[in-house]
Design an enzyme around this catalytic site. Structure first.
Site, mmCIF file in Angstrom:
data_model
loop_
_atom_site.group_PDB
_atom_site.id
_atom_site.type_symbol
_atom_site.label_atom_id
_atom_site.label_comp_id
_atom_site.label_asym_id
_atom_site.label_seq_id
_atom_site.Cartn_x
_atom_site.Cartn_y
_atom_site.Cartn_z
ATOM 1 N N GLU A 60 0.532 -0.883 -0.220
ATOM 2 C CA GLU A 60 0.509 0.169 0.288
ATOM 3 C C GLU A 60 1.373 1.167 0.028
ATOM 4 O O GLU A 60 0.639 2.401 -0.476
ATOM 5 C CB GLU A 60 -0.986 -0.127 1.580
ATOM 6 N N GLU A 309 13.585 -1.000 -3.092
ATOM 7 C CA GLU A 309 14.894 -1.017 -3.997
ATOM 8 C C GLU A 309 13.696 -1.609 -4.876
ATOM 9 O O GLU A 309 13.773 -2.302 -6.297
ATOM 10 C CB GLU A 309 16.016 -1.471 -3.797
ATOM 11 N N GLU A 336 4.023 -2.524 -11.727
ATOM 12 C CA GLU A 336 5.314 -1.969 -11.079
ATOM 13 C C GLU A 336 6.455 -2.826 -12.513
ATOM 14 O O GLU A 336 6.601 -1.565 -12.889
ATOM 15 C CB GLU A 336 5.956 -2.677 -10.092
#
Length: 684
Positions: A60, A309, A336
């Site tokens: 989140e 990362e 992503e």
């Protein structure tokens, strides 16, 4: 929230801390900051009266990064607090936002812990990301009149059925939400089925569609690829039971691509050491990112055992496997790797993100692997075929290109609710907003264990506890006068306008035996701090009140506390009582007095002691209200007329006292009160 829930959550409290202790064997951070789990910590004054954003865990927090950055830019005058439930989310929040936000754990959902949490933090608006709602949390938000916005909200069929099954225990929690911004129509329908009113919900899309990969991150990832000069496969967010399958697939891949590098990123940091052992057990040579080691030609695995990362790893990889999908965990969000233009391979178990994966599959933007052997084959096909990788990247990016805009839509939703909580948000943003009064500018000082001081860090370069004693200023030859009433207040020649120092005293019969001690309460609710904070909020609303400079809470020996406040002097101002002793007010001045009182009432401000001593006029004729001890905000009601009646009584009282003492008091009800009333009603 049901009685049974309250009893059950209290009974489970010891189990929560047993769980944290056991979890701490692998992740020591779970054994830290336990006071926060019960809201027993001290929350600094500059975190109060702001915006609370709750991101339960890392996912989140990552999804909300762009949204939070936009909030910080749009409301620079407001404190922003991020809450979470896990140490990893806490660490990520501190990494991403540093001291731009205050971070804390959301406490366990007991009534006492949640009450303390809201009392200490006093948020204006609460934003919850995705679906993290708790009955006690929502009840306290409602009691404190704090709107709760559920943003980027998603609801799976499984979660919906669970909430319906246990609704008898949790109570009507969904009806307590102020607003829901759902990711898609399916989730919106499920929320409405749970009880969210149709006029309190809208489909806004997914914040992750708006993910923007920083240019410097892409540059670092490109530089890494050029440095390594070898095929790179990534296994991201893997779970227990899945690492073994990934390592098996990778060893099979090495048979065909011997110089391949696997970047392995476990989902939970407490598993980093265990996963390293598994890699070694497979006879693979590895290095750990946490050791600041870069892989050499003989290293086959790079263990991504750091936080924050993951996007960098996606950008550096030629192909990415998104974990949680070879086992029945429901998968993780593939948006992503799409943002970094990295081809996606997934296992079959993706029910957490079913709609996104269906769309990807429909355009050929994902490859599927049911087991380790198929994962190895998919990796091999993609590494060997640059055109296939490019086709998948382009298909995935194109499919979601039109889905952006969720961040802007949800910022608009937030702004609509902020306008009611922070009136200056209507027309003040950006750098101008930083000039507004705000608790964000307040510094907390604890010179002794029994003393806490709040002071305006922009007004004072430094601060001393001595500033609250008249003797200190007398030695500096700074006292320029005093005002007497129930007690003495001192006028101090310090700063451009000077300061007024006031100690809090008891009144009535109690004051004869107990001069200045008050029953102990939360520091933020104590007399001085409450008045200091209220004055801040009134000035934020641009109401004519003195500027608060500092407040002190001092715990008294054995019982109670004492309090003091410093406020800025209103230049060339005199109170109504003193003015009426000198002259008659003009008709316009009476109307101005009535108009200003109406301003406060329209803002919901209740002045507990509205009398002619607490209304002031300056040299320019501007009307001010002072002395806001025991005052606050109220909903519209009969108190407004009672407030006016109190002022009228004070004028009658002072007129009678003046007549008895044979001194002037230029007040006539028949002449002056109708003028004040006209001003209150907005009539000329």
């Amino acid at each position: 929230m049901t009685l049974l829930y309250r009893l059950l959550i209290r009974a489970c409290l010891p189990l929560v801390f047993i769980y944290l202790w056991l979890r701490g064997r692998k992740a020591p951070a779970y054994r830290l900051r336990w006071r926060e789990r019960l809201a027993l910590q001290t929350i600094p004054a500059n975190a109060r009266q702001g915006l609370l954003i709750h991101c339960v865990s890392v996912g989140e927090t990552v999804a909300a990064r762009e949204f939070i950055e936009q909030v910080l830019a749009r409301y620079p005058q407001l404190p922003v607090t991020l809450s979470s439930m896990t140490p990893t989310a806490s660490e990520l929040a501190q990494t991403l936002f540093a001291d731009h936000v205050h971070h804390l754990y959301l406490p366990v959902d007991t009534p006492g812990a949640m009450r303390r949490f809201f009392d200490k933090l006093a948020p204006r608006v609460v934003v919850v990301l995705e679906t993290e709602v708790w009955p006690g949390f929502l009840q306290q938000a409602q009691l404190h009149k704090v709107p709760v916005l559920l943003l980027n909200a998603r609801m799976s069929e499984k979660s919906q059925q669970t909430y319906l099954k246990y609704s008898w225990l949790t109570g009507p929690i969904w009806q307590q939400l102020t607003w829901v911004a759902a990711q898609n129509h399916t989730s919106a329908e499920r929320f409405m089925h749970l009880g969210v009113a149709s006029d309190r919900i809208a489909v806004r899309g997914n914040l992750k569609f708006d993910s923007h990969v920083p240019v410097d991150l892409l540059a670092r990832a490109t530089a890494l690829k050029q440095q390594l000069q070898r095929p790179i496969v990534l296994a991201a967010s893997t779970h227990q039971g899945e690492d073994e399958l990934v390592l098996k697939a990778f060893t099979e891949l090495l048979d065909n691509v011997p110089n391949a590098l696997l970047i392995l990123v476990p989902r939970h940091p407490e598993r980093f050491a265990a996963v390293a052992e598994k890699v070694a057990g497979k006879g693979l040579s590895y290095v750990r990112r946490s050791a600041a080691e870069s892989p050499e030609a003989n290293n086959q695995v790079w263990l991504g055992d750091t936080m924050g990362e993951l996007v960098f790893w996606y950008a550096a990889a030629d192909v990415a496997f998104v974990g949680g999908s070879l086992i029945k965990r429901g998968g993780h969000n593939p948006l992503e790797p799409i943002a970094t233009h990295t081809p996606v391979v997934s296992g079959p178990h993706v029910f957490n993100f079913q709609e996104i994966y269906q769309r990807l599959d429909g355009v050929g933007g994902v490859r599927w692997a049911a087991d380790a052997d198929e994962l190895a084959l998919q990796w091999l096909d993609l590494l060997n075929d640059a055109n296939l990788r490019f086709t998948m990247q382009r298909a995935a990016v194109s499919e979601f290109a039109q889905d952006q805009g969720a961040t802007a839509a949800m910022l608009s939703d937030l702004h609509q609710h902020m306008m009611h909580q922070v009136p200056t948000c209507n027309n003040v943003t950006g750098s101008t907003a930083t000039e507004l009064p705000s608790m964000k500018k307040v510094t907390t000082l604890k010179p002794q264990g029994n003393v806490e001081i709040w002071y305006d860090g922009e007004h004072f370069d430094d601060f001393s506890d001595d500033y609250f004693t008249a003797d200190y200023w007398r030695r500096q030859d700074k006292i320029k006068g005093s005002a007497t009433g129930r007690s003495t207040a001192w006028f101090i020649a310090a700063g451009e306008q000077g300061m007024l120092l006031r100690h809090y005293y008891r009144g009535g019969l109690v004051g004869k035996v107990n001069k200045d001690r008050f029953a102990r309460e939360a520091i933020a609710n104590s007399r001085a701090m409450a008045e200091f904070e209220l004055l801040m909020r009134l000035r934020e609303r641009q109401l004519p009140v003195p500027k608060p400079l500092a407040a002190r809470y001092e715990k008294a020996p054995v019982w109670g506390y004492r309090a003091d406040i410093l406020v800025e002097i209103i230049p060339q101002a005199e109170d109504l009582f003193k003015l009426l002793g000198q002259r008659q007010l003009t008709a316009q001045q009476w109307r101005e007095v009535g108009g200003v009182i109406r301003q406060f009432h329209d803002a919901g401000v209740y002045h507990s002691d509205l009398n002619c001593h607490n209304i002031m006029l300056d040299a320019a004729g501007k009307v001010w209200l002072v002395d806001f001890d025991k005052c606050g905000f109220r909903d519209a009601g009969e108190w407004q007329q009672a407030n006016l009646a109190r002022l009228l009584r004070s004028l009658h009282k002072e007129a009678a006292k003046a007549k008895e003492a044979k001194r002037d008091f230029h007040w006539q009800k028949e002449r002056d009160w109708p003028l004040l009333t006209k001003g209150y009603q907005g009539k000329s």
